[in-house]
Design a protein around this motif. Sequence first.
Motif, PDB file in Angstrom:
ATOM      1  N   LYS A 169       0.900  -1.126  -0.016  1.00  0.00           N
ATOM      2  CA  LYS A 169       0.070   0.021   0.125  1.00  0.00           C
ATOM      3  C   LYS A 169       0.930   1.314  -0.003  1.00  0.00           C
ATOM      4  N   VAL A 170       0.362   2.216  -0.688  1.00  0.00           N
ATOM      5  CA  VAL A 170       1.386   3.458  -0.989  1.00  0.00           C
ATOM      6  C   VAL A 170       0.944   4.322   0.087  1.00  0.00           C
ATOM      7  N   THR A 171       1.433   5.055   0.619  1.00  0.00           N
ATOM      8  CA  THR A 171       0.938   6.227   1.645  1.00  0.00           C
ATOM      9  C   THR A 171       0.864   7.610   0.897  1.00  0.00           C
ATOM     10  N   ALA A 172       0.291   8.336   1.648  1.00  0.00           N
ATOM     11  CA  ALA A 172       0.121   9.641   1.086  1.00  0.00           C
ATOM     12  C   ALA A 172       1.598  10.376   0.519  1.00  0.00           C
ATOM     13  N   VAL A 214       6.222   2.909   0.861  1.00  0.00           N
ATOM     14  CA  VAL A 214       5.228   1.661   0.753  1.00  0.00           C
ATOM     15  C   VAL A 214       5.245   1.111   1.739  1.00  0.00           C
ATOM     16  N   LYS A 215       4.177   0.701   2.348  1.00  0.00           N
ATOM     17  CA  LYS A 215       3.860  -0.234   3.451  1.00  0.00           C
ATOM     18  C   LYS A 215       3.501  -1.653   3.123  1.00  0.00           C
ATOM     19  N   GLY A 240       0.486   3.844  -8.208  1.00  0.00           N
ATOM     20  CA  GLY A 240       0.168   3.926  -6.753  1.00  0.00           C
ATOM     21  C   GLY A 240      -1.203   3.426  -6.087  1.00  0.00           C
ATOM     22  N   SER A 241      -1.563   2.469  -6.897  1.00  0.00           N
ATOM     23  CA  SER A 241      -2.775   2.019  -6.311  1.00  0.00           C
ATOM     24  C   SER A 241      -2.587   0.846  -5.062  1.00  0.00           C
TER      25      SER A 241
END
Length: 67
Positions: free
Chosen positions: A15-18, A22-23, A66-67
């Motif tokens: 998951k890409v943060t704001a 990347v998490k 970045g989804s």
Amino acid sequence: MPKMKTKSAAKKRFKVTATGKVKAAAAGKRHGMIKRTNKFIRDARGTMVLAEPDAKKVITYFLPYGS
């Protein structure tokens, strides 16, 4: 030019943060817990932020939008 496709496996795992980091979930927790120490299992709980070189590869190759 056609759009690039996002890799389906990557959108399930990252998951890409704001802010563009990347998490991801911690590695090494799928099986074989009996041989891991309790400290390792505790520390591998939850999510973590990938290192910058790894995050750059994930975004470039797998998550172009970045989804």
